[in-house]
Design an enzyme around this catalytic site. Structure first.
Site, PDB file in Angstrom:
ATOM      1  N   TYR B 157      -1.886   3.989  10.639  1.00 57.80           N
ATOM      2  CA  TYR B 157      -1.010   2.891  10.241  1.00 57.80           C
ATOM      3  C   TYR B 157      -1.515   1.626  10.919  1.00 57.80           C
ATOM      4  O   TYR B 157      -2.019   1.678  12.036  1.00 57.80           O
ATOM      5  CB  TYR B 157       0.423   3.129  10.727  1.00 57.80           C
ATOM      6  N   HIS B 165       3.574   1.521   5.543  1.00 56.89           N
ATOM      7  CA  HIS B 165       3.059   2.810   5.077  1.00 56.89           C
ATOM      8  C   HIS B 165       1.640   2.983   5.588  1.00 56.89           C
ATOM      9  O   HIS B 165       0.913   2.019   5.766  1.00 56.89           O
ATOM     10  CB  HIS B 165       3.041   2.856   3.545  1.00 56.89           C
ATOM     11  N   LYS B 204      -3.186   6.762  -0.285  1.00 55.19           N
ATOM     12  CA  LYS B 204      -3.933   6.411   0.920  1.00 55.19           C
ATOM     13  C   LYS B 204      -5.418   6.418   0.582  1.00 55.19           C
ATOM     14  O   LYS B 204      -5.869   7.081  -0.337  1.00 55.19           O
ATOM     15  CB  LYS B 204      -3.674   7.425   2.036  1.00 55.19           C
TER      16      LYS B 204
END
Lengths: 295, 295
Positions: B157, B165, B204
């Site tokens: 993060y 997020h 991600k």
């Protein structure tokens, strides 16, 4: 926990692909392939570095090869012979397991099974266990194709890919001592969860085929294939709320909410209709009354 | 190809988390942590088999620990000390890199760094490379947490997990003879695509940290950490249609179709209304005409 069954694709004009597949089982198509090929024994020529081979067949044999979903048809202008690109596993399967093609090297030299095995092993170290997994599933009449785009080694279909979606994403994990550092796959939990997520995101169940050997076997010859044992494990995620006695699935709640909204909408539409109808009835009767009693 | 920046969460009443994070950078929080801990040197006690440790801190130190996103707070009714569960990497980071806690074994014996290193290595073989990756990212002020549920080793993060997020799913790949058969991860294309799909499905970017050694180093002592070199690579999928000059995204077509259907539905409802109103107008005028001209 029951796995969902095969997901059949929808045919045009509501054609039932499940019935079509049941009428033409894969075992029958493979038998047809063996019958057709054994008479003429087509020749596959090994390609260069890719490790595959190119197979030339007659038009009617090409039809069967497409129906059995082996290889990729290569576009060709000549109508005499049809050419197919085969992967190493497919070549060895047709040659060794079904015994219906001959294989030649690029110098037009006939390759026997031992030489072919060595050739494929030199190109790809993991060929023995990959081929064992491929033949294991094919001999059970699954259609096995490359699973590279889905993040797996293979994907398996219960019939032709045009009729059904693949059910399983297959990952091959060798547990043979000679495999060396290929045993590093799926050893840590994060790798397991990664494979689970990836296969779940494409609506497939993760199938792990663990290849181990009964006794000390030499991977240098195709005879070791009988010594290799395949363990099949499907790995699925256990979701607590879906397995309790009072099934309160979150997805069902969502559908209920939308259904309630739908019902409310319908009611309001009906209410509007009746309001209009009632209004006009009242107005027209008033008008009639007025006109009748004026005169 | 530019990576998307950090995705900040939405605060209540439109609170701007990006500004909040910019006002309180991670480096400042860590400086506060070191200052607060070095005076009292809290003690972490190693737990049994998990390899983790439990750290007891004063309430004000607990606040800083939560802000730095290290460890998980354990529920405790006593208001005197707050207890945190730490992973092996976190324990070693606080002890070795920040030098702000002491570590004791279960028998209340003080553990020095070398003993601690041996202990963690005996519990988990990949500890050296995992810790190298963890400290590499932490020293660059990334917040690093366990990535197990996302199918990765860590997730990174850009600030506290409550504000943002995670951007990266981190996979640690060791390269070198010292690491033995752990080098088997991400060696085949299907594993790489699997990790890509899994990280993409949770929004991600896949970050691969390759740990190699400069020279022959002994993993048996923490001094080897300086010998380990970390190579960072983000792996993203190249989509041809998004990179052409004339952008024609398929997602937009789908929204258009549903909008057209919506317009059609509205039109049919309006048509029904008009039909009813027209019908009643005709009927009532007929009735009026009949009554008027009968009398």
């Amino acid at each position: 926990m029951d796995l969902p069954g095969p997901r059949w694709k929808k045919g045009k004009d509501g054609k039932d692909f499940a019935a079509l597949a049941a009428a033409h089982p894969m075992s029958a198509i493979i038998a047809e392939l063996i019958a057709s090929f054994t008479s003429s024994t087509p020749v596959a020529v090994l390609s260069g570095p890719g490790g595959g081979a190119v197979l030339g067949v007659e038009p009617e044999q090409a039809v069967i090869l497409n129906r059995v979903s082996i290889g990729y048809a290569i576009e060709n202008a000549t109508t005499q012979k049809h050419w197919f690109q085969l992967s190493p596993e497919e070549v060895f399967y047709l040659c060794h397991a079904l015994n219906c093609i001959r294989v030649e090297s690029q110098d037009k030299k006939h390759m026997c099974e031992g030489e072919l095995w060595d050739h494929f092993r030199s190109i790809s170290e993991s060929f023995p266990e990959m081929y064992k997994a491929y033949s294991h599933l094919r001999l059970k009449n699954w259609v096995v194709r490359s699973g590279l785009q889905y993040g797996a080694d293979f994907v398996s279909y219960c019939h032709h890919p045009a009729l059904v979606h693949s059910e399983f994403a297959v990952v091959v994990v060798p547990e043979v001592a000679e495999s060396g550092n290929r045993c590093g796959r799926l050893k840590v939990w994060s790798d397991h969860l990664c494979a689970l997520r990836a296969s779940g995101s494409v609506a497939k169940t993760l199938l792990v085929l663990t290849i181990s050997s009964v006794s000390n076997c030499e991977l240098s010859s195709p005879y070791c294939l009988e010594q290799l044992v395949v363990h099949e494990r499907t790995i699925t995620r256990w979701i607590p709320q879906q397995c309790r006695e009072q099934q309160c699935e979150p997805s069902r709640d969502h559908t209920n909410v939308s259904r309630e909204e739908q019902v409310v909408k319908n009611k309001s539409v009906a209410f509007n209709y009746w309001g209009v109808v009632l209004g006009f009835t009242v107005l027209s009767s008033l008008l009639v009354y007025k006109l009748k009693f004026r005169q």
